[in-house]
Design a protein around this motif. Structure first.
Motif, PDB file in Angstrom:
ATOM      1  N   ASP A  22       0.722  -1.251   0.053  1.00 25.41           N
ATOM      2  CA  ASP A  22      -0.097   0.098  -0.079  1.00 25.41           C
ATOM      3  C   ASP A  22       0.739   1.070  -0.019  1.00 25.41           C
ATOM      4  N   LYS A  25       2.109   1.694  -3.531  1.00 23.64           N
ATOM      5  CA  LYS A  25       1.269   2.101  -4.254  1.00 23.64           C
ATOM      6  C   LYS A  25       0.911   3.734  -4.245  1.00 23.64           C
ATOM      7  N   GLN A  29       1.291   6.664  -6.851  1.00 27.77           N
ATOM      8  CA  GLN A  29       0.217   7.447  -7.452  1.00 27.77           C
ATOM      9  C   GLN A  29       0.565   8.889  -7.359  1.00 27.77           C
ATOM     10  N   ILE A  37       7.062   0.021 -10.378  1.00 22.00           N
ATOM     11  CA  ILE A  37       6.951  -0.645  -9.042  1.00 22.00           C
ATOM     12  C   ILE A  37       8.330  -0.966  -8.023  1.00 22.00           C
ATOM     13  N   TRP A 217     -11.066  -3.455  -6.307  1.00 24.10           N
ATOM     14  CA  TRP A 217      -9.795  -2.445  -6.527  1.00 24.10           C
ATOM     15  C   TRP A 217      -9.758  -2.168  -7.880  1.00 24.10           C
ATOM     16  N   THR A 221      -9.463   2.008  -8.408  1.00 28.05           N
ATOM     17  CA  THR A 221      -8.354   2.660  -8.548  1.00 28.05           C
ATOM     18  C   THR A 221      -8.359   4.006  -9.160  1.00 28.05           C
ATOM     19  N   GLY A 262      -0.915   2.293 -10.436  1.00 28.35           N
ATOM     20  CA  GLY A 262      -1.113   1.492  -9.190  1.00 28.35           C
ATOM     21  C   GLY A 262      -2.036   0.777  -9.342  1.00 28.35           C
ATOM     22  N   LEU A 265      -0.495  -2.858  -8.890  1.00 28.07           N
ATOM     23  CA  LEU A 265       0.040  -3.067  -7.722  1.00 28.07           C
ATOM     24  C   LEU A 265      -1.507  -3.245  -6.565  1.00 28.07           C
ATOM     25  N   ASN A 266      -2.373  -2.554  -6.803  1.00 28.26           N
ATOM     26  CA  ASN A 266      -3.772  -2.643  -6.127  1.00 28.26           C
ATOM     27  C   ASN A 266      -3.947  -4.244  -6.278  1.00 28.26           C
ATOM     28  N   ARG A 269      -2.075  -6.599  -4.400  1.00 30.50           N
ATOM     29  CA  ARG A 269      -2.255  -6.591  -2.819  1.00 30.50           C
ATOM     30  C   ARG A 269      -3.534  -6.956  -2.485  1.00 30.50           C
TER      31      ARG A 269
END
Length: 293
Positions: A22, A25, A29, A37, A217, A221, A262, A265-266, A269
């Motif tokens: 998080d 992320k 952002q 990443i 997500w 996002t 992100g 990545l969201n 995660r």
């Protein structure tokens, strides 16, 4: 009451699992100095070591427990009363619309509880505090010394309503994402755990929870990007005049793809986090409910 308790514990475990990603992320952002990443991860570790990934976690781990408790409790109670109103009894299988509306209401209520904590989390996550390479001493004095100091500083600079900066974006994010979250979990759980195969419930809950998180997500996002930028705005200087200006300026400067920063990545995660959240939630419910009846 069982749903409130189970939701609180599920949320707490979810924060611990997902917080490092998080942080990465939020930084991707809100800051433009990362190429991706892995660059963000390596840069954060190089400058701030492992502690950089857990900045501001003390408030979320407590407040997320509260907000998660409210979300799951509100969802179940709203669904209960909605079914009772529509069908005359709560002991029926709710429709997909019932689930969606109950999740939407739960997401809306969460915003008022979680916005200040989310603000402190984002401010602390985007605050880079470099350490010397040969010793654990700060090279620069950070603006915020901790979550409480961060909240007090925001109130001092922007007033009480400064804690709710980005609230409009947060409302758009949470209402739609939680409605999708609970609906997709219900659908996936039916797919993975057919009534005649109750022995596969553990794996079904894990898969349904993980996929529900990914779907939610994916929806959340774009507004998550705007929310993070609005909340991070003001650490050094102000850039955005409001919700609409943040969207238009971000898209003009970086293109429409900025709204999906992100996203991968969201989703990465969300899968393990929501596996843990729903597994804990379901396990606690099974433990508590026999004693509450």
């Amino acid at each position: 009451m069982a749903d409130f308790i189970a939701g609180a514990l599920g949320g707490a475990f979810g924060v611990v699992v997902g917080y490092p990603l998080d942080t990465v992320k939020v930084r991707i952002q809100t800051q433009r100095n990362y190429t991706g990443i892995w660059h963000c991860i390596s840069s954060t570790y190089k400058v701030e070591k492992a502690s950089g990934f857990f900045k501001g976690m003390s408030i979320p781990i407590s407040t997320v427990s509260v907000s998660s408790s409210i979300v799951f409790g509100m969802y179940r109670n709203c669904l209960y009363h909605l079914c009772k109103l529509k069908y005359g009894t709560p002991n029926v299988k709710p429709s997909k619309l019932d689930i969606f509306l109950s999740g939407y209401a739960a997401g809306g209520l969460r915003v008022f509880v979680s916005s200040p904590a989310d603000m402190a989390k984002v401010r602390l996550q985007t605050q880079v505090s470099p350490y010397r390479s040969n010793m654990c001493t700060l090279l620069t004095q950070p603006k915020y010394t901790g979550p409480v100091n961060c909240l007090l500083t925001i109130v001092k600079e922007d007033g009480f309503f400064g804690l709710y900066k980005g609230c409009f974006a947060l409302m758009f994010r949470d209402c739609h994402s939680f409605a999708t979250y609970f609906l997709s979990y219900a659908v996936f759980r039916e797919w993975f755990v057919p009534v005649e195969q109750s022995n596969s419930e553990l794996m079904g809950v894990l898969m349904a929870g993980g996929l529900a998180g990914v779907v939610a997500w994916s929806i959340a996002t774009p507004m998550d990007v705007i929310n993070s930028r609005l909340q991070a705005d003001g650490v050094t200087q102000r850039r955005y005049r409001g919700f609409i200006h943040c969207i238009t300026d971000s898209v003009r400067q970086e293109g429409v793809t900025v709204l999906f920063k992100g996203l991968s990545l969201n989703c990465l995660r969300a899968f393990p986090v929501n596996m843990v959240v729903f597994l804990t939630y379901e396990a606690i419910l099974k433990t508590i409910k026999p004693f509450s009846t």
